[in-house]
Scaffold this motif. Structure first.
Motif, PDB file in Angstrom:
ATOM      1  N   SER A   1       6.380  -3.225   7.162  1.00 39.29           N
ATOM      2  CA  SER A   1       6.182  -1.803   6.878  1.00 39.29           C
ATOM      3  C   SER A   1       5.732  -1.561   5.453  1.00 39.29           C
ATOM      4  O   SER A   1       4.915  -0.696   5.185  1.00 39.29           O
ATOM      5  N   GLY A   2       6.248  -2.353   4.532  1.00 43.28           N
ATOM      6  CA  GLY A   2       5.912  -2.115   3.135  1.00 43.28           C
ATOM      7  C   GLY A   2       4.880  -3.070   2.604  1.00 43.28           C
ATOM      8  O   GLY A   2       4.339  -2.857   1.520  1.00 43.28           O
TER       9      GLY A   2
ATOM     10  N   HIS B   1       6.086   1.334  -1.746  1.00 45.76           N
ATOM     11  CA  HIS B   1       5.129   1.886  -0.778  1.00 45.76           C
ATOM     12  C   HIS B   1       5.534   3.257  -0.287  1.00 45.76           C
ATOM     13  O   HIS B   1       4.691   4.080   0.045  1.00 45.76           O
ATOM     14  N   SER B   2       6.853   3.510  -0.192  1.00 47.01           N
ATOM     15  CA  SER B   2       7.316   4.766   0.396  1.00 47.01           C
ATOM     16  C   SER B   2       7.916   5.709  -0.641  1.00 47.01           C
ATOM     17  O   SER B   2       8.356   6.797  -0.282  1.00 47.01           O
ATOM     18  N   LEU B   3       7.949   5.289  -1.880  1.00 51.32           N
ATOM     19  CA  LEU B   3       8.573   6.117  -2.904  1.00 51.32           C
ATOM     20  C   LEU B   3       7.588   7.120  -3.478  1.00 51.32           C
ATOM     21  O   LEU B   3       6.377   6.888  -3.480  1.00 51.32           O
TER      22      LEU B   3
ATOM     23  N   ASP C   1       0.835  -1.206   0.000  1.00 53.90           N
ATOM     24  CA  ASP C   1       0.000   0.000   0.000  1.00 53.90           C
ATOM     25  C   ASP C   1       0.863   1.247   0.000  1.00 53.90           C
ATOM     26  O   ASP C   1       1.736   1.406   0.867  1.00 53.90           O
ATOM     27  N   SER C   2       0.614   2.123  -0.948  1.00 58.45           N
ATOM     28  CA  SER C   2       1.369   3.372  -1.005  1.00 58.45           C
ATOM     29  C   SER C   2       1.085   4.232   0.217  1.00 58.45           C
ATOM     30  O   SER C   2      -0.048   4.294   0.706  1.00 58.45           O
TER      31      SER C   2
ATOM     32  N   HIS D   1       9.251  -1.834  -2.040  1.00 52.70           N
ATOM     33  CA  HIS D   1       9.561  -0.507  -1.518  1.00 52.70           C
ATOM     34  C   HIS D   1       8.867   0.627  -2.236  1.00 52.70           C
ATOM     35  O   HIS D   1       9.005   1.786  -1.843  1.00 52.70           O
TER      36      HIS D   1
ATOM     37  N   PHE E   1       5.158   3.230  -7.672  1.00 54.93           N
ATOM     38  CA  PHE E   1       6.387   2.715  -8.281  1.00 54.93           C
ATOM     39  C   PHE E   1       6.519   1.216  -8.020  1.00 54.93           C
ATOM     40  O   PHE E   1       6.308   0.735  -6.905  1.00 54.93           O
ATOM     41  N   ASP E   2       6.877   0.522  -9.071  1.00 53.47           N
ATOM     42  CA  ASP E   2       7.116  -0.906  -8.949  1.00 53.47           C
ATOM     43  C   ASP E   2       8.356  -1.257  -9.742  1.00 53.47           C
ATOM     44  O   ASP E   2       8.381  -1.122 -10.968  1.00 53.47           O
ATOM     45  N   MET E   3       9.366  -1.687  -9.054  1.00 53.48           N
ATOM     46  CA  MET E   3      10.601  -2.054  -9.736  1.00 53.48           C
ATOM     47  C   MET E   3      10.341  -3.074 -10.841  1.00 53.48           C
ATOM     48  O   MET E   3      10.959  -3.042 -11.898  1.00 53.48           O
TER      49      MET E   3
ATOM     50  N   THR F   1       9.901  -7.328  -3.722  1.00 55.52           N
ATOM     51  CA  THR F   1      10.261  -5.937  -4.037  1.00 55.52           C
ATOM     52  C   THR F   1       9.082  -4.997  -3.763  1.00 55.52           C
ATOM     53  O   THR F   1       8.288  -4.709  -4.624  1.00 55.52           O
TER      54      THR F   1
END
Lengths: 249, 572
Positions: free
Chosen positions: A119-120, A159-161, A90-91, A157, A170-172, A155
């Motif tokens: 957290s993410g 969520h915080s970007l 979740d963003s 992260h 964002f999704d790598m 992957t």
């Protein structure tokens, strides 16, 4: 007078949304077909049987056990399904849910679930068909915005970007994209390409996301403004601290 | 408080996230922007990754076995789908590649741990009593100087007493030495200055008086065995190597009989009775010898870092340098390698000592405390607030909400601390240290740490990895418990304390909180005056007064480590 569940303190929209998520009384916003759900989860081919790890319980000849008699097995357990997972990211930019409230919602409203809260990301492991039920529930309701929340086995992260310009978290591994006015998913949870583009539905507008979100943010509903929640956290803190301080013992 | 203060992280965020420099491609914008264009340039955007990629290819060709290949990441999607940004060491303007903050790639980090592990303190008084009372040998400043000259030959591996002995090459053990310190100014005056850690010179006058009062007329040796020995063996070797050479030095310097029974007393004193290890040995489930990081109490680590004697007027700075050193040791080396492995732990630790995010939070707290509590966060003892739960709640809540709102107002900081564990460490270290600074009480600070965890979890609906939920939800309950296995003064807790043993991202923060309590009071030391003085030595390769700067020097390849083997290997 019958006891009415309280769930969560707070006088703000964020607190109210948290109560909704915990109660399971959330609004359905979209439809995801069973086959599409199976595709994006990536655990088995759509239409295939559920792989099992043991025969159906009815054929197992279970031992006599009062607990087994009291507790009705979930459908997945009855059938002998293997345990699989669904994991949401979740963003923090007004994603509708947050890891803890996905876990609370799962624990309160579903049986046979094993939520994990980070957290993410937030993962639920369960017998496969039981897991699919909770996955579908979350994907179809206001707990999820297809642009601000995503199925991701790895992957996480994004969520915080900062949000990309199209507003899709964002999704790598680039699993989701905006196409026209909807979000499509063309890879499964762990980033393996899938045979078709699955339509996840329309993203929430910025205003709708701000209204439905369960995260406190200073540019929407500031945490410091929800005095009742802070007071309640302080009370929990006081009690845990003083409980441990028992010099007379 | 007004929200118009200049954020300490602003410049670093601007350079990292809005400006192009080198291969760091950026599209401008502001550090407050919530959207950005991601270029997905992969590892080729970063010079260090490119260098590593080339080295991996050469390695594979040379040995006929594949090795590092960034295209193995996520099925061929390498790191760098967002910008691979460098980092600044907090409190400096040194920008480094993040890979160079893994201790494997950073000689300064390795040396910091080497210098701790190879250090042991040994009392001299018991040995002197043995010589004087049992053997009737007179001990004078002259004999002590002679003994220290002998020991500085013997400790690195020089032979005394016996004939036809192998010895170590001095150029390989040039970092090994022993000095002494004492609280007795008269004795100190008589000691050859090359052998003395002069408390009066190394510490501000007020701190020197505290230290001398605590140490008294006693005298101690600060012994540092060779880095190369310590690396080849373990921390448990430090006292053994030292004790053997101390024994030989006594025999030689005082012309004793090599086999006389009093030698056993000297050995016992050097090996056991008079030894202060940096860390205690660990129980079987995490079995390690003495002087390994899991046994170093937070109070010892706070004393090992030397910033308190350099900037006593700025206790927040003292605290932040302790964060840097302790996060590196406990997270990157202890939990990140002894207890686990790989690369993830560096990411937790660096969040606490890079890019001034924690620094900004703590200095905001200092201003808040000084405004509201009449200068309680300035150095002193008569300006502290009584440590009670209302004070903890006030300061920790303000600190936490300020820090949370920074992540919300400055999305680049949220992107920099992209994991919840990083945010939890930074926020809680700020809150806990602030309470310590204001109250002079480490356990009150620890209480602030836990409240911060609760508030953070509730505000963002998330905290850190699984462990944060486990340990940080029950932690408040043992803050004030002093029952065995449940609680202790924070200074005496350590990485092996129940509940803390697997707390990645925590132990550096706990150390900072312990340190802040004493830095705030202007104490010369947190728990052990001997440890504080032992590391007040400019001859140590690692400068313990500014660990963050040293880590930057290591990352920039400017740091000269000890224990190198180039003398005994083929020249390249």
């Amino acid at each position: 007078m019958a006891y009415e569940l309280q769930y969560y303190p707070g006088a703000t929209s964020v607190a109210e949304n948290r109560r909704k998520h915990m109660s399971g009384k959330v609004e359905k916003l979209r439809e995801i077909s069973d086959d599409d759900l199976t595709l994006v989860l990536g655990h088995r081919a759509p239409g295939s049987d559920y792989p099992s790890t043991h025969p159906p319980l009815a054929e197992m000849g279970e031992p006599e056990c009062s607990v087994r008699e009291m507790v009705e097995p979930t459908p997945g357990a009855k059938a002998g399904d293997r345990v699989r997972y669904v994991q949401f990211v979740d963003s923090m930019y007004n994603g509708p849910s947050v890891p803890y409230f996905r876990s609370y919602a799962a624990s309160i409203n579903f049986r046979g679930v094993d939520p994990g809260t980070l957290s993410g990301r937030q993962v639920v492991e369960a017998r496969e068909r039981d897991m699919e039920e909770i996955a579908k529930f979350q994907m179809e309701t206001e707990m999820t915005c297809p642009a601000l929340a995503s199925l991701r086995g790895a992957t996480v992260h994004g969520h915080s970007l900062r949000l990309p310009e199209d507003g899709v978290m964002f999704d790598m591994l680039d699993r989701c994209r905006r196409e026209g006015d909807v979000i499509i998913m063309h890879k499964d949870q762990v980033g393996r390409p899938i045979d078709k583009k699955v339509n996840l539905g329309k993203p929430m507008s910025a205003e709708e996301a701000a209204k439905r979100t369960t995260i406190y943010r200073v540019d929407n509903v500031a945490f410091r403004d929800d005095a009742e929640v802070i007071e309640w956290v302080h009370r929990v803190f006081d009690q845990r601290t003083t409980y441990g301080f028992k010099p007379e013992n | 408080m007004a929200d118009d203060r200049k954020r300490m992280f602003a410049k670093h965020m601007e350079i990292k996230y809005t400006k192009e420099h080198g291969t760091n491609k950026m599209n401008g914008g502001e550090i407050t922007d919530k959207t950005v264009e991601y270029y997905r340039l992969g590892v080729d955007q970063n010079p260090r990754k490119l260098e590593m990629k080339k080295a991996g290819k050469e390695l594979a060709e040379k040995r006929g076995l594949v090795g590092y290949n960034p295209m193995m990441h996520c099925g061929g999607i390498p790191l760098g789908q967002r910008a691979l940004t460098p980092s600044f060491l907090s409190g400096t303007d040194d920008m480094v590649e993040i890979d160079d903050l893994h201790y494997v790639n950073n000689a300064a980090m390795q040396q910091m741990w080497d210098d701790i592990r190879r250090t042991v303190i040994v009392g001299l008084d018991m040995a002197h009593e043995t010589l004087e009372k049992r053997l009737g040998i007179e001990v004078t400043p002259e004999t002590i100087n002679h003994y220290l000259e002998t020991l500085n030959h013997a400790l690195p591996g020089g032979a005394v007493v016996q004939e036809h002995m192998v010895e170590t090459h001095p150029a390989l053990v040039d970092d090994c030495f022993v000095k002494i310190f004492t609280g007795d100014d008269e004795l100190a005056d008589e000691i050859d200055s090359q052998f003395l850690i002069d408390i009066n010179k190394q510490f501000p006058a007020e701190q020197a008086e505290q230290l001398k009062a605590a140490i008294g007329k006693n005298s101690f040796q600060a012994a540092h065995i060779p880095t190369i020995v310590s690396r080849t063996t373990d921390g448990g070797q430090t006292s053994r190597w030292m004790a053997m050479q101390v024994g030989m030095a006594f025999i030689s310097a005082y012309s004793m009989c090599a086999g006389e029974a009093a030698v056993a007393d000297l050995s016992y004193a050097a090996k056991h009775a008079g030894v202060i290890q940096m860390g205690e040995m660990l129980p079987a489930r995490r079995a390690r010898a003495p002087n390994e990081p899991g046994g170093i109490p937070f109070g010892h680590m706070a004393d090992i870092i030397q910033t308190s004697r350099k900037t006593p007027e700025d206790p927040a700075n003292v605290t932040l340098e302790v964060v840097g050193g302790a996060c590196m040791l406990y997270d990157q080396i202890w939990l990140g390698s002894y207890m686990s492995g790989g690369v993830g732990f560096t990411q937790y630790a660096t969040a606490a000592y890079c890019n001034n995010i924690l620094d900004d939070n703590l200095y905001y707290n200092v201003d808040y405390i000084n405004d509201k509590y009449d200068g309680a966060a300035t150095t002193g003892t008569d300006n502290k607030i009584k440590a009670d739960l209302e004070v903890v709640k006030d300061i920790a809540t303000e600190s936490t909400i300020y820090g949370l709102e920074n992540y919300e107002k400055y999305p680049t900081t949220l992107e920099d601390h992209f994991g919840g564990s990083q945010r939890a460490t930074s926020l809680s270290a700020a809150a806990g240290s602030a309470v310590s600074l204001a109250t002079g009480n480490g356990n009150a600070g620890l209480s602030g740490w836990y409240l911060c965890m609760y508030l953070h979890k509730e505000a963002h609906g998330r905290l850190g990895f699984f462990g944060y939920d486990l340990q940080d939800q029950c932690g408040a309950t043992n803050v004030l418990s002093y029952q065995s296995d449940e609680g202790l003064a924070l200074e005496l807790r350590g990485p092996n304390y129940p509940n803390y043993a697997m707390n990645v991202g925590h132990q550096g923060g706990y150390t900072a909180i312990a340190s802040a309590a004493h830095a705030g009071r202007g104490d010369a030391y947190a728990v052990n005056p001997l440890v504080k003085v032992c590391f007040a030595d400019d001859l140590l390769p690692f400068d313990f007064s500014k660990p963050r700067k040293e880590f930057a020097r290591g990352a920039l390849k400017e740091f000269e480590p000890a224990g190198e083997r180039s003398l005994i290997i083929p020249a390249k």
